[in-house]
Design an enzyme around this catalytic site. Structure first.
Site, PDB file in Angstrom:
ATOM      1  N   ASP A 202       0.825  -1.208   0.000  1.00 30.78           N
ATOM      2  CA  ASP A 202       0.000   0.000   0.000  1.00 30.78           C
ATOM      3  C   ASP A 202       0.865   1.265   0.000  1.00 30.78           C
ATOM      4  O   ASP A 202       1.881   1.325   0.696  1.00 30.78           O
ATOM      5  CB  ASP A 202      -0.881  -0.029   1.262  1.00 30.78           C
ATOM      6  CG  ASP A 202      -1.973   1.008   1.236  1.00 30.78           C
ATOM      7  OD1 ASP A 202      -2.753   1.001   0.278  1.00 30.78           O
ATOM      8  OD2 ASP A 202      -2.041   1.815   2.178  1.00 30.78           O
ATOM      9  N   GLU A 269       1.981  -0.586  -4.795  1.00 28.35           N
ATOM     10  CA  GLU A 269       1.039   0.437  -5.238  1.00 28.35           C
ATOM     11  C   GLU A 269       1.820   1.742  -5.271  1.00 28.35           C
ATOM     12  O   GLU A 269       1.820   2.518  -4.314  1.00 28.35           O
ATOM     13  CB  GLU A 269      -0.154   0.550  -4.274  1.00 28.35           C
ATOM     14  CG  GLU A 269      -1.231   1.472  -4.811  1.00 28.35           C
ATOM     15  CD  GLU A 269      -1.954   2.289  -3.757  1.00 28.35           C
ATOM     16  OE1 GLU A 269      -3.015   2.844  -4.076  1.00 28.35           O
ATOM     17  OE2 GLU A 269      -1.467   2.419  -2.621  1.00 28.35           O
TER      18      GLU A 269
END
Ligand code: TEU
Length: 535
Positions: A202, A269
């Site tokens: 993330d 990401e």
């Protein structure tokens, strides 16, 4: 520079937004046993890698992206045993499992942060980013939260502010502290040693912050439409010091040693849409193995030349270091973003066809294979903090996160609870897996054929076979990949297009064309895409 071939290079990925995939225990929230029951469906679709959104214990301020314990599985989702069952069954079916690791921030309920905020002298104090107030008592600098408001919250008990690029309930870790780095190396090893195949990481570009925490200047492109629209003024600032600091690459260098020793995949990401910013994360052989490439998500269906440029930029990187997506749990569904209705759905498939032929790991977001549109979620049913906290309903991610429609039944086959955690929306029978699976002309069957195309033609996942871009012919984007020619007409009208090669259609968005011989120019309907096997 050649990337070494690894186990993931010929796979097709699928994002499971766990809370909305399948609910096994009638509480209205998707869970791991629900996923377990549906793994056969994913195998039927041809999927051989899944990314499960965070399933760790969490107070759910950001639906799991606020982690309170990185080494456990939330009871609400079935606990550790349920995850083990998912992994075991997935592996039996040849499906690899990625967990979603959230290293930029923890939950404010994580024991690390609870300790950190107790006193300035606590051993965990420096695990987070604490600063004195500015001389006027305000936040230490002008940084903003992605979710609106300042990136700083004042903690009266110790009279300092802590930094959070997301919610106040998501305090940012201090990655300059080697103890934080060591803790995450242990977390990664822990899961890989338990059979997890890797991680989606993330906000992988945000971990390191500039040591001096300088104010951010205004963004050069602000207001030009060139930046990704976000809540409030976040994109009005030039993010020179809060994200994409060179030190972040040191983090991945260390993780890479842990992951490579266990053959684990690190997929970042990396939310940077300038390819030159993205490149260092994946090109150094000791960084991330893969990063998502977000630039094509800016394509709204109107200017195919822009999409062509973004696809070409991505393929300018060494082969096999990107993951391709057309939507996710953070963005409008592709069919909605590309204009909605039949055309939006057709275009979404056409863009997926273009991406599936390129080197890298193609991903589907749950429901994309059904060509789902976004659901209108009324304010009183809102869940996303972007809507609930910031009031930015236009940017709410709820509408792409609503439950998966499995069957035309109350609860859509997603849940037997009277109410799901997000509205089911106005899904029709034709939106459901059950109906589309029984209709060989459905989107579901087209996506399945696309996944099969990728699996059946090793040239498409090869690291050695270059992409040869064809000159743009009007709104047609086309390229050759070894024995295959892939093309899509993204314009609103039929176009005569010359593949420059004889062959046979092996995939087409219009399934009736499959098997057709090609010898010279052919007509491509609006939003049609195909693959031709040359020869
Ligand atoms: O998203 C990170 C992120 O950068 C997004 O907020 C992005 O800027 C935005 O969606 C663009 O529209 C990740 C997760 O995917 C997201 O669900 C979390 O809310 C966020 O991190 C915080 O952990």
């Amino acid at each position: 520079m050649q990337t070494r071939r690894r186990w993931w290079h010929d796979r097709v990925g699928y994002e499971v937004y766990i809370r909305s995939f399948a609910d096994s225990d009638a509480d209205g929230v998707g869970d791991l046993d629900g996923l377990h029951e549906r793994l056969d469906y994913l195998a039927w679709l041809g999927i051989d890698l899944i990314w499960i959104t965070p399933c760790f214990p969490s107070p759910l301020a950001d639906h799991g992206y606020d982690v309170a314990d990185y080494l456990q599985v939330a009871d609400e989702l079935g606990g550790m045993r349920a995850l083990e069952r998912v992994v075991e069954r997935a592996h039996d079916l040849g499906i690899a499992v990625l967990l979603d690791l959230v290293p930029n921030h923890t939950s404010s309920a994580h024991p690390w942060f609870i300790a950190s905020r107790t006193s300035r002298n606590d051993p965990k104090r420096d695990w987070y980013i604490w600063r004195d107030p500015a001389p006027d008592g305000g936040p230490p600098n002008n940084w903003l939260s992605h979710f609106g408001g300042p990136a700083w919250t004042y903690d009266a008990a110790t009279e300092q502010y802590y930094c959070h690029l997301f919610l106040p309930e998501q305090p940012d870790l201090n990655w300059a502290n080697p103890d934080v780095a060591a803790a995450f190396e242990d977390i990664i090893a822990y899961w890989l040693d338990r059979g997890i195949d890797g991680f989606r990481i993330d906000v992988a570009h945000a971990l390191a912050k500039h040591a001096d925490l300088p104010d951010l200047p205004p963004a050069p492109g602000a207001g030009s439409g060139e930046t990704l629209e976000l809540v409030g003024n976040f994109e009005a600032l030039h993010h020179l010091y809060d994200v994409n600091q060179p030190e972040v690459l040191d983090v991945y260098r260390a993780w890479r040693r842990v992951a490579d020793a266990r053959d684990g995949l690190l997929l970042g990401e990396v939310y940077l849409t300038d390819v030159n910013d993205l490149a260092p994360f994946v090109t150094s052989q000791d960084g991330l193995h893969l990063a998502f490439w977000f630039a094509p998500l800016r394509f709204d269906g109107r200017d195919p030349a822009r999409l062509r440029r973004w696809l070409m930029e991505g393929t300018g990187l060494p082969p096999g270091c990107l993951a391709w997506i057309t939507s996710s749990h953070d963005s409008p569904r592709a069919a909605s973003r590309l204009g909605g209705g039949q055309r939006g759905r057709d275009l979404a498939l056409a863009v997926a066809v273009l991406q599936f032929g390129l080197p890298g790991l193609p991903f589907l977001y749950q429901g994309e294979e059904l060509a789902l549109l976004d659901v209108d979620v009324p304010p009183d049913a809102a869940e996303d903090p972007i809507a609930v906290r910031a009031g930015a309903y236009d940017h709410s991610r709820d509408r792409c996160r609503t439950p998966m429609p499995w069957q035309a039944a109350p609860g859509l086959g997603f849940t037997t609870a009277p109410r799901a955690w997000l509205p089911l929306g106005d899904r029709t029978a034709e939106d459901t897996v059950e109906v589309q699976r029984s209709d060989t002309h459905s989107f579901l069957h087209r996506y399945r054929a696309l996944v099969a195309l990728r699996h059946d033609h090793p040239d498409l996942s090869s690291l050695e076979v270059d992409v040869e871009w064809q000159q743009a012919q009007g709104p047609v984007i086309a390229y050759r990949r070894g024995s295959l020619i892939v093309a899509a007409n993204l314009g609103p009208d039929p176009v005569a297009w010359d593949p420059g090669q004889q062959g046979r259609v092996v995939f087409c968005t219009d399934r009736r064309r499959e098997g057709e011989r090609v010898a010279g120019p052919l007509e491509l309907a609006p939003a049609a895409a195909l693959a031709i096997h040359a020869g």
